[in-house]
Every structure is written in C-alpha cells, then in structure tokens.
Design an enzyme around this catalytic site. Structure first.
Site, PDB file in Angstrom:
ATOM      1  N   LEU A   1       0.826  -1.211   0.000  1.00  0.00           N
ATOM      2  CA  LEU A   1       0.000   0.000   0.000  1.00  0.00           C
ATOM      3  C   LEU A   1       0.864   1.266   0.000  1.00  0.00           C
ATOM      4  O   LEU A   1       0.385   2.357   0.292  1.00  0.00           O
ATOM      5  CB  LEU A   1      -0.958   0.000   1.198  1.00  0.00           C
ATOM      6  CG  LEU A   1      -1.945  -1.177   1.234  1.00  0.00           C
ATOM      7  CD1 LEU A   1      -2.859  -1.091   2.449  1.00  0.00           C
ATOM      8  CD2 LEU A   1      -2.789  -1.231  -0.045  1.00  0.00           C
TER       9      LEU A   1
ATOM     10  N   ALA B   1       7.001   4.474   0.587  1.00  0.00           N
ATOM     11  CA  ALA B   1       7.042   5.697  -0.236  1.00  0.00           C
ATOM     12  C   ALA B   1       6.334   6.843   0.487  1.00  0.00           C
ATOM     13  O   ALA B   1       6.796   7.995   0.447  1.00  0.00           O
ATOM     14  CB  ALA B   1       6.393   5.451  -1.596  1.00  0.00           C
TER      15      ALA B   1
ATOM     16  N   ASP C   1       5.527   4.316  -6.782  1.00  0.00           N
ATOM     17  CA  ASP C   1       5.028   4.554  -5.418  1.00  0.00           C
ATOM     18  C   ASP C   1       5.305   5.986  -4.960  1.00  0.00           C
ATOM     19  O   ASP C   1       4.440   6.639  -4.367  1.00  0.00           O
ATOM     20  CB  ASP C   1       5.691   3.596  -4.427  1.00  0.00           C
ATOM     21  CG  ASP C   1       5.143   2.187  -4.524  1.00  0.00           C
ATOM     22  OD1 ASP C   1       4.610   1.848  -5.589  1.00  0.00           O
ATOM     23  OD2 ASP C   1       5.249   1.439  -3.543  1.00  0.00           O
TER      24      ASP C   1
END
Ligand code: PMV
Length: 323
Positions: free
Chosen positions: A105, A109, A148
């Site tokens: 998810l 990042a 990301d």
C-alpha cells in the site's frame, strides 16, 4: 545557516490498479492515491547534537537515526534527509499512519515522501520531493520504478511510465473499490527479482506476458475514461481478471491471494486481482452494484476489507476505513 525541519508533512498511500511488475520493465502502470497515508510531525530536541529519533507507533518503530544504524528505516530516513540537505541530528520525528506496512500500500514511499517534505517544506517542487523519496526507496526496494513515490507525492489517479512525468487520469464517474489485505508479508525486491528471473529464463513467454500487462493499463484507462455504467465497469473487471491471470503466470500470485480473489468473485465482484508486488500483500476488488455481500464474506473470514471511492483526481474514503 541553521538547518530546520518543517513541523508537519503528509503523503498518500497507494494502490496499483493495473501494471505492477511490467512497469519495472518500461510499460505503463495505473495507480491511485489512497485517502489515508503517513503524517509526520517534527520538533527540535533540547540539544541539536542529539541523534534524531523516528517513532511510528502503528508500525512498532521507535528508532534513533544514527549513521551507523543498520535498520533499513533509519538508513532510508537519513538518506532522504541527507539528500534534501536537511538536519541529520537534533529532531524528534513522529509518524501517524493509516497504512499497513509491507502490504503493497505504498507505506515506505509515503514515509519517504513525507520525510522529504519535512525537510523541503510544503511548497517544494514535487519532482524534488520524489527524487529525495527515491533515495530512501532504493534502500527498501533496490531499484524501484518510482511509481510509489509519484503517487505518494501527488495522490489522485495516475498513468505512470518509468522516467516520465505521470499523467493524471480523470474519471467520468466515481469508482468504488475494495482493498483486502491477505496478512501475508512479502518483500517487493524479492518479487521483482522473481519476475525478472522468469522472464530471463523464458523470454519468449515472459516478454509477451509483460506486454499484455502493459496493454491492460491503456485498455483499463480507455474503459475508465468512457465509463458510463455497469457495462463499462464489467469490462474493467474483466481486464482486472486478465491482469491477475498474467501476474499469476509470472509467478507472483499465491494461494492466499487467489483465495481472496475467488471469494470476491463468488460474492458478486466484477473483477479482483493482486495489487502491488504480490506473493502476499493485498488484492484489489471491483465490486458490482452492491459491495455488501463481498464485505460480509471477507469479514466472516476474518479479513478487514478497506473500502474507498476513486474520483480520478482526488479519492475519498467510505467505510470501512483504512486500518
Ligand atoms: O511495493 P509494492 O507491493 O507496491 O510493489 C511495487 C510495484 C512493482 O511494480 C512490483 C515494483 C515497482 O518498483 O514498481
């Protein structure tokens, strides 16, 4: 000049709608910012020579950021702050996160983008923020595509090709989606290496598979842009099915992810696929008109589905909320 951090910074989580893995090989990907993410606050420690600290209670992380530390989070955090010419000592940084770590998810990042914003400020150029985030992401993931970090910094729905500016994708209608965490941990770098190895061993089979994944992205975007109702959503669901099958052929699905996809489809989903690196992490589900039977089925199995509505440029939450 005294080096300072800004008091607060935020970044989004993400889910990959289509194009994971093939994006590493130069094909496009479609990814969405999640409404939740990481929020950091920074305050000066009494002595600026004291090591900085990073606390992320939701992930069980409580670290001193020392240059000799081998903890990947400490190394990545110092890398990002150093890249931004920010202070390496003297700050207490605390994180609130609604993202499960290690589940695809975009938690790392989101953390590195928020750290870059602490150092560069809320109005920093997004390209500079992404570059700084990537300095930390390389510690976590080896050679990440950069997807990301782009989504963590920008949010919304983006078409991304490695090395290019991402394109925001508008939607003709809001798109309700579900994310279902499998609870199985995996490492992105391991999954990426596995795909590369399969494609190298079997290039005549592997390369066309990557190409199909890349094509699924533009088919998906075309469908989303034109979408006027159930027929187009069913088409998107079918594209997601194809993508999951191809990702499985590349070796990155697993029994837990396949079982989650089957549960979703048995209870009326139009499509379900792994999202992110695979081997664990989450699946992404496109519900039909009524998501409740799917949510109930997952809940009865002990899973905690995350429901959100994609609005193209800025997604917003519905219930159940991010964990
Ligand atoms: O870390 P994850 O699970 O979100 O996976 C990242 C997506 C990959 O395409 C597998 C890798 C990358 O760098 O884009």
């Amino acid at each position: 000049m005294e080096l300072r951090l800004h008091p607060r910074a935020q970044a989004h989580g993400k889910t990959i709608v289509l194009g994971e893995h093939s994006v590493v090989h130069g094909y496009p990907a479609l990814a969405a910012g999640l409404p939740g993410g990481v929020t950091l606050t920074a305050s000066p420690r009494p002595d600026p020579r004291q090591p900085s600290t990073l606390r992320i209670p939701a992930w069980g992380i409580d670290l001193e950021l020392r240059v000799e530390s081998e903890h990947p989070v400490a190394r990545a955090a110092l890398e990002v702050l150093g890249h931004c010419d920010g202070p390496l000592t003297g700050w207490a940084i605390a994180a609130q996160s609604t993202l499960l770590p290690g589940a695809g998810l975009g938690s790392s990042a989101a953390l590195t983008v928020a750290l870059a914003r602490l150092a560069l400020g809320p109005h920093a150029d997004v390209g500079a923020v992404v570059e700084a985030s990537l300095a930390g992401e390389r510690i976590f993931h080896g050679e990440p595509s950069g997807l990301d970090s782009q989504v963590a910094a920008r949010g919304g729905l983006l078409r991304f090709v490695r090395g290019q500016e991402p394109t925001p994708i508008p939607l003709s209608e809001p798109l309700p989606l579900l994310i279902v965490p499998s609870g199985v941990e995996r490492r992105t770098a391991v999954q990426v290496a596995q795909v590369r190895a399969r494609v190298e061993r079997l290039p005549a089979l592997g390369r066309p598979l990557l190409e199909v994944l890349g094509r699924s992205v533009d088919e998906g975007i075309e469908t989303l842009r034109a979408s006027k109702g159930p027929h187009d959503r069913a088409r998107l669901g079918e594209i997601m099915q194809v993508a999951h099958g191809v990702l499985a052929a590349l070796g990155v699905s697993c029994a837990a992810l396949d079982a989650l996809c089957s549960t979703a489809l048995r209870h009326g989903a139009l499509g379900a696929k792994l999202t992110g690196a695979g081997g664990g992490g989450c699946v992404l589900v496109l519900p039909g008109d009524d998501p409740r039977p799917i949510i109930d089925a997952f809940t009865q199995q002990g899973h905690a589905p995350i429901s959100f509505v994609l609005h193209g440029s800025s997604p917003s939450t519905a219930s159940p909320t991010l964990p």
